[in-house]
Structure formats: structure tokens, C-alpha cells
Design an enzyme around this catalytic site. Structure first.
Site, PDB file in Angstrom:
ATOM      1  N   TRP A 266       0.877  -1.175   0.131  1.00 53.83           N
ATOM      2  CA  TRP A 266      -0.046  -0.151  -0.162  1.00 53.83           C
ATOM      3  C   TRP A 266       0.992   1.260   0.098  1.00 53.83           C
ATOM      4  O   TRP A 266       1.903   1.271   0.957  1.00 53.83           O
ATOM      5  CB  TRP A 266      -0.814  -0.101   1.196  1.00 53.83           C
ATOM      6  CG  TRP A 266      -2.052   0.898   1.219  1.00 53.83           C
ATOM      7  CD1 TRP A 266      -1.971   2.134   1.768  1.00 53.83           C
ATOM      8  CD2 TRP A 266      -3.230   0.850   0.663  1.00 53.83           C
ATOM      9  NE1 TRP A 266      -3.146   2.736   1.598  1.00 53.83           N
ATOM     10  CE2 TRP A 266      -4.053   1.916   0.842  1.00 53.83           C
ATOM     11  CE3 TRP A 266      -3.748  -0.357  -0.180  1.00 53.83           C
ATOM     12  CZ2 TRP A 266      -5.090   2.105   0.286  1.00 53.83           C
ATOM     13  CZ3 TRP A 266      -5.010   0.085  -0.827  1.00 53.83           C
ATOM     14  CH2 TRP A 266      -5.810   1.025  -0.610  1.00 53.83           C
TER      15      TRP A 266
ATOM     16  N   HIS B 135       0.351  -4.949   7.230  1.00 50.47           N
ATOM     17  CA  HIS B 135      -0.790  -5.061   6.304  1.00 50.47           C
ATOM     18  C   HIS B 135      -0.095  -5.481   4.771  1.00 50.47           C
ATOM     19  O   HIS B 135      -0.552  -4.815   4.182  1.00 50.47           O
ATOM     20  CB  HIS B 135      -1.519  -3.786   6.369  1.00 50.47           C
ATOM     21  CG  HIS B 135      -2.384  -3.934   7.411  1.00 50.47           C
ATOM     22  ND1 HIS B 135      -3.970  -4.294   7.514  1.00 50.47           N
ATOM     23  CD2 HIS B 135      -2.096  -3.233   8.814  1.00 50.47           C
ATOM     24  CE1 HIS B 135      -4.124  -4.146   8.818  1.00 50.47           C
ATOM     25  NE2 HIS B 135      -3.036  -3.395   9.660  1.00 50.47           N
TER      26      HIS B 135
ATOM     27  N   HIS C   8      -2.650 -10.832   4.364  1.00 53.27           N
ATOM     28  CA  HIS C   8      -2.884 -10.499   5.652  1.00 53.27           C
ATOM     29  C   HIS C   8      -4.180 -10.278   6.378  1.00 53.27           C
ATOM     30  O   HIS C   8      -5.313 -10.339   5.740  1.00 53.27           O
ATOM     31  CB  HIS C   8      -2.197  -9.154   6.008  1.00 53.27           C
ATOM     32  CG  HIS C   8      -2.745  -7.952   5.567  1.00 53.27           C
ATOM     33  ND1 HIS C   8      -2.582  -7.392   4.232  1.00 53.27           N
ATOM     34  CD2 HIS C   8      -3.728  -7.213   6.112  1.00 53.27           C
ATOM     35  CE1 HIS C   8      -3.455  -6.451   3.759  1.00 53.27           C
ATOM     36  NE2 HIS C   8      -4.257  -6.153   5.077  1.00 53.27           N
TER      37      HIS C   8
ATOM     38  N   ASP D  51      -7.033  -8.290   8.892  1.00 53.95           N
ATOM     39  CA  ASP D  51      -7.122  -6.794   9.422  1.00 53.95           C
ATOM     40  C   ASP D  51      -8.211  -7.360  10.643  1.00 53.95           C
ATOM     41  O   ASP D  51      -9.300  -7.977  10.706  1.00 53.95           O
ATOM     42  CB  ASP D  51      -8.396  -6.214   8.597  1.00 53.95           C
ATOM     43  CG  ASP D  51      -7.476  -5.243   7.538  1.00 53.95           C
ATOM     44  OD1 ASP D  51      -6.496  -5.379   7.336  1.00 53.95           O
ATOM     45  OD2 ASP D  51      -8.062  -4.510   6.972  1.00 53.95           O
TER      46      ASP D  51
ATOM     47  N   HIS E  80      -7.694  -2.179  13.654  1.00 53.79           N
ATOM     48  CA  HIS E  80      -7.196  -1.523  12.722  1.00 53.79           C
ATOM     49  C   HIS E  80      -7.806  -0.084  12.525  1.00 53.79           C
ATOM     50  O   HIS E  80      -7.386   0.709  12.258  1.00 53.79           O
ATOM     51  CB  HIS E  80      -7.344  -2.402  11.299  1.00 53.79           C
ATOM     52  CG  HIS E  80      -6.692  -1.839  10.162  1.00 53.79           C
ATOM     53  ND1 HIS E  80      -5.404  -1.128  10.210  1.00 53.79           N
ATOM     54  CD2 HIS E  80      -6.999  -2.047   8.861  1.00 53.79           C
ATOM     55  CE1 HIS E  80      -5.428  -0.695   9.075  1.00 53.79           C
ATOM     56  NE2 HIS E  80      -5.973  -1.272   8.220  1.00 53.79           N
TER      57      HIS E  80
ATOM     58  N   HIS F  79     -14.222  -0.503   5.874  1.00 57.40           N
ATOM     59  CA  HIS F  79     -13.330  -1.076   7.176  1.00 57.40           C
ATOM     60  C   HIS F  79     -13.985  -1.144   8.242  1.00 57.40           C
ATOM     61  O   HIS F  79     -14.409  -1.947   8.968  1.00 57.40           O
ATOM     62  CB  HIS F  79     -12.086  -0.456   7.219  1.00 57.40           C
ATOM     63  CG  HIS F  79     -11.054  -0.940   6.354  1.00 57.40           C
ATOM     64  ND1 HIS F  79     -10.628  -0.480   5.149  1.00 57.40           N
ATOM     65  CD2 HIS F  79     -10.114  -2.011   6.521  1.00 57.40           C
ATOM     66  CE1 HIS F  79      -9.707  -0.886   4.729  1.00 57.40           C
ATOM     67  NE2 HIS F  79      -9.334  -2.074   5.606  1.00 57.40           N
TER      68      HIS F  79
ATOM     69  N   GLU G 130      -7.137  -9.723   3.563  1.00 58.02           N
ATOM     70  CA  GLU G 130      -6.888  -8.964   2.295  1.00 58.02           C
ATOM     71  C   GLU G 130      -5.588  -9.321   1.568  1.00 58.02           C
ATOM     72  O   GLU G 130      -4.669 -10.257   2.189  1.00 58.02           O
ATOM     73  CB  GLU G 130      -6.504  -7.361   2.677  1.00 58.02           C
ATOM     74  CG  GLU G 130      -7.752  -6.757   3.067  1.00 58.02           C
ATOM     75  CD  GLU G 130      -7.668  -5.347   3.849  1.00 58.02           C
ATOM     76  OE1 GLU G 130      -8.472  -4.366   3.615  1.00 58.02           O
ATOM     77  OE2 GLU G 130      -6.539  -5.110   4.386  1.00 58.02           O
TER      78      GLU G 130
END
Ligand code: ZN
Length: 206
Positions: free
Chosen positions: A4, A34, A38, A40, A44, A148, A160
């Protein structure tokens, strides 16, 4: 590897190397929690939410359904309705992402994401787990906070970064175990799907 854009990059460095005369090989890993495939955890996006260390293990082990999504922009409730998603299901979305995003180390901005409306739909439906085939459940361009927060506050755990390119829609047994990071907001995980023996495919059990 891809990460990301605003997260730390992934580096793996050999700090002891037998080729250089050390008695063992040993690597140092540096990355955001992340990265790659992974989990969440609620923490988070929710300050007092559960950490990944408190994840019930049976959330990530058991019957799961890979649902193929045809919409090339986002996952929407209209399409989800056709799949008769039920309370307690583990749902993994295979979108057009799987066929191309993992072939490059560049971050792909216009990946298929879960729309705000679909996040609400999934939380209200009471699914146990949602998995997506890129690095966020939410949009990069429009921001993913609502998606989220809606899922995580609704008790839906998130995977994710799945690569479903070699996986057909249907029922599987999922095993996905994240690292047990103390109060972790997320953690890398290895996720595998095992085919369900034909005689058991009709059962909706664990
Ligand atoms: Zn994440």
C-alpha cells in the site's frame, strides 16, 4: 513486492550468511503489518477493538465460499443478492483483480473494492469473514474507512491480499492463520483453500 503506497515497504535482508562465513543463515524482516496476504483485526479502525491476538481461531478455519464477482469496478449488493449469502458464512471474493494485479510489483490504484452499500449488506447479513483479492476491502481513490469500519464493527473479520487467480468459484475448506501479534491491528497470514470432497460439498457445516 507491492505494498500500500502509504505503508512501509517490505524488505528481507540476510544479516548472517553462510556464504560469508557465518555459521548459519539468518534474515531480518521489515514491513507493515498489512503487507501481502494479511488479516485486518477490528483494532485496525476501532481504537478499543480486538487485536489480531484475540481472533477466534475458528474464524479462519472452516468452510468458505469463493464468489466470483463480474462487476469490474466494485462489489455491489445487487450482485451479492444473487449469491444468497447467509449468516455465518466465510466469503472470499474473486474479482477481475486476481487475473492481473499480482503480475506486477507496482501498486494498482483502480482495483475492484467493496462498495459502502455492500459492506453494510455483508455486516447486516452477519457473515463471519470476508476476503478480497487485493490489498484493501475499500477503494483507494475514494477512501476505505467506511468499508473497514462497517465490516470490523459489525463483527466481520477481513482477509486482504488473496491471490485467487488459480481458484474457481465454489466451496472450499479455508485455513488462514495470521501471526499472533500482541494487540495487533493486522498480521501477515498464509491462506490456503482445500477442495471439499464431493460428498461433503452440500453440507453447510464448519
Ligand atoms: Zn489490512
Amino acid at each position: 513486492m507491492v505494498h500500500w503506497p502509504s505503508d512501509p515497504p517490505v524488505t528481507i535482508k540476510r544479516v548472517k550468511d553462510m556464504e560469508g562465513g557465518d555459521t548459519a543463515n539468518l534474515s531480518e524482516i521489515s514491513m507493515g503489518a498489512h503487507s501481502g496476504t494479511h488479516i485486518d483485526a477490528p483494532r485496525h479502525f476501532i481504537q478499543q477493538g480486538q487485536g489480531v491476538d484475540k481472533m477466534p481461531l475458528d474464524t479462519m478455519i472452516g468452510r468458505a465460499r469463493v464468489v466470483e464477482v463480474t462487476d469490474t469496478k466494485s462489489i455491489k449488493p445487487e450482485e451479492l443478492l444473487q449469491h444468497r449469502i447467509r449468516r455465518g458464512e466465510r466469503i472470499l471474493f474473486k474479482t477481475r483483480n486476481s487475473s492481473h494485479v499480482w503480475q506486477t510489483d507496482e501498486f494498482v490504484e483502480d482495483f475492484v473494492f467493496i462498495s459502502d452499500e455492500a459492506a453494510l449488506f455483508l455486516a447486516e447479513r452477519g457473515v463471519r469473514l470476508v476476503g478480497v483479492d487485493y490489498l484493501s476491502v475499500g477503494s483507494y481513490k475514494h477512501g476505505g474507512s467506511y468499508v473497514h469500519r462497517t465490516l470490523l464493527s459489525g463483527g466481520v473479520w477481513i482477509i486482504e491480499g488473496l491471490n485467487l487467480s488459480g481458484v474457481k468459484a465454489g466451496k472450499y475448506d479455508l485455513i488462514c492463520l495470521p501471526l499472533k501479534l500482541d494487540k495487533g491491528d493486522g498480521a501477515p497470514a498464509r491462506a490456503i483453500l482445500k477442495p471439499v470432497p464431493a460428498a461433503r460439498a452440500g453440507e453447510s457445516k464448519e
